[in-house]
Design an enzyme around this catalytic site. Sequence first.
Site, PDB file in Angstrom:
ATOM      1  N   HIS A 105     116.885 110.941 -22.615  1.00 24.21           N
ATOM      2  CA  HIS A 105     115.632 112.040 -22.628  1.00 24.21           C
ATOM      3  C   HIS A 105     116.119 112.815 -21.382  1.00 24.21           C
ATOM      4  CE1 HIS A 105     111.493 113.278 -21.045  1.00 24.21           C
ATOM      5  NE2 HIS A 105     111.170 112.668 -22.290  1.00 24.21           N
ATOM      6  N   ASP A 135     116.332 103.501 -18.260  1.00 28.18           N
ATOM      7  CA  ASP A 135     115.039 104.181 -18.554  1.00 28.18           C
ATOM      8  C   ASP A 135     114.212 103.376 -19.466  1.00 28.18           C
ATOM      9  OD1 ASP A 135     113.149 105.596 -19.972  1.00 28.18           O
ATOM     10  OD2 ASP A 135     114.641 107.464 -20.345  1.00 28.18           O
ATOM     11  N   GLN A 148     110.270 103.790 -23.072  1.00 32.43           N
ATOM     12  CA  GLN A 148     109.909 103.216 -24.524  1.00 32.43           C
ATOM     13  C   GLN A 148     109.991 101.867 -24.551  1.00 32.43           C
ATOM     14  OE1 GLN A 148     108.634 105.193 -26.772  1.00 32.43           O
ATOM     15  NE2 GLN A 148     109.249 107.065 -25.526  1.00 32.43           N
ATOM     16  N   LYS A 174     102.299 105.449 -21.740  1.00 34.11           N
ATOM     17  CA  LYS A 174     103.098 104.945 -22.827  1.00 34.11           C
ATOM     18  C   LYS A 174     102.459 103.602 -23.114  1.00 34.11           C
ATOM     19  CE  LYS A 174     106.633 108.155 -22.485  1.00 34.11           C
ATOM     20  NZ  LYS A 174     106.566 109.409 -23.326  1.00 34.11           N
ATOM     21  N   CYS A 221     112.462 116.186 -26.061  1.00 30.55           N
ATOM     22  CA  CYS A 221     113.267 116.304 -24.971  1.00 30.55           C
ATOM     23  C   CYS A 221     114.609 115.684 -24.699  1.00 30.55           C
ATOM     24  CB  CYS A 221     112.245 115.677 -23.781  1.00 30.55           C
ATOM     25  SG  CYS A 221     110.879 116.564 -23.362  1.00 30.55           S
TER      26      CYS A 221
END
Lengths: 149, 422
Positions: free
Chosen positions: B135, B213, B216, B239, B379
Amino acid sequence: MLDELYKEIILDHYKSPRNRGKASKVDFHAHGVNPLCGDDIELTLTVDRDIIEEVKFDGHGCSISQASASILTETLVGLTLDQAHTKIEHVKSLFKGNDIVTEDLGDIEALQGVRKFPVRIKCATLAWNALQLSLQNSATGQSTAYSDE
Amino acid sequence: MDSHKSIQNLSIPELDVDAVRKDFPILQTTIHDKPLIYLDNAASSQKPEFVIKTINNYYSYEHSNVHRGIHHLSQQATQQYEQAREKVANFIGANHSHEIIWTRGTTEAINLVAYSWGQNNLKQGDVIIISTCEHHSNIVPWQLICELTGATLRHLPLDSHDKSFNLNKLAEMLTPNTRMIALTHMSNVLGTITDLSKVVELARHNGSLVLADGAQSVPHIPVNVAELGIDFLAFSGHKMLGPTGIGCLYGREELLEDMPPYQGGGDMIETVTMSQSTWNQLPYKFEAGTPNIAGAIGLGAAVDYLEHLGMESVRAHSHKLNSYAISALSEIDQISIYGPRNPSVRGGVFSFNHADIHPHDLGQVLDSKGVAIRAGHHCAQPLMAELGVGSTARASFYIYNTQSEIDELCAAIKSAGEFFSK
């Protein structure tokens, strides 16, 4: 609801684009990109003694951006550069809903459906913004692509 | 191997999706007079009533500023705020709650590491490795700190076949100058899950740190930082059923201790004179100013909700939907799906394109049927370039989505196909 955006004229321009390709003699070149959706439009113009003789477009993107570019090519042929400037301004404000139709605009009228779909206005204006920037740049001797960010 | 079966064999309780759906007020609403089918969870999840009520209750009856307050409300707010930090620490298996730094989200968490750790540890000749499928929030902060320090940013190319990470290639890229490997734990475009344990193993040999990261992954699969052995984890509250504007950086204690503050202000200091200041202890050193108290408490409630469901059950539900979506979408001739086909190595994020319809047009037609998907570059422009597309359509699932909603998605795609071919 969808039919207001995707009028038959729009879908027709999308499926059978007019003036796709490159102008035989390139006097003006405009490049517009919308990084968000990946739309990319190249416009080339042949201008003879201030009159736009030929406009061609190439590129890829959503139906609205492509149909709008196709309509642009038909709209601007035969106009002087000054007239083209005025026309572009008028069309852009029509898309944004800032102006009302006072003349017969032909296929451009079909694009007014974007007013109800705010995120799609930039799709409709991409080709027009790109050409406007190119015409302004040529007056000042600059060369930059229009990027809708 | 039938991995679906093997997961079920572990006797993980199945999610009661009907009951879950009743907890989400927004799922009872209609869009364009059609029941909402919300498939944009990779962008942001919806919120259960429990989270909404917790925030509402906090603002209605419990609000005050945290820390240093003598009065009852301030002490109560501080307690709730710090309890939320403990909940999050437990949720991701951190050793200490002070290893959890509140941020605005994943983006700020990665920026914090890039600037604070980077300015103290990077010099010319050092190398940061990211991948092509990051991202933008795990690309741009590193570009900025490399520009400031003279370090070099290199990217791990993806496997040309299935666009997964090629860890052999990563092993080849590592040198003693590699200082940080920053990778997505689950791609927000392809859904691919990264084998972080292997990345950590490779990194340890070279003395490199690993940042994941987790934007998700943390909402969708069990994540345990101690088991994975990663040094930093960044993720967002919104999220994972929590509010927007709150997220976390997990960092290993000794690394955070050595890092300078990221922003200056109230709460992050120990003493201030007109000439110099000393820093507060962890985690407050990194939390200047009045924090997002309601956000943290709301995220704590979201963690409670997810733990009540059980993250193994959340993952099993995702696995079930993924298998179903792969076969259902594959039945539509014009659709190409990007990313791995094996539901065991991916999360519930599906990027796809229709041969005859631009993603924005597809998204528009689906919206008219109450189906919310995302269309664009997500993104991840370098990944779009790698895939050779300008944009994709993306459907992403969560705990409240059902197989019949995937059927509706497919029916809507087919009807869009008819609309554009008429």
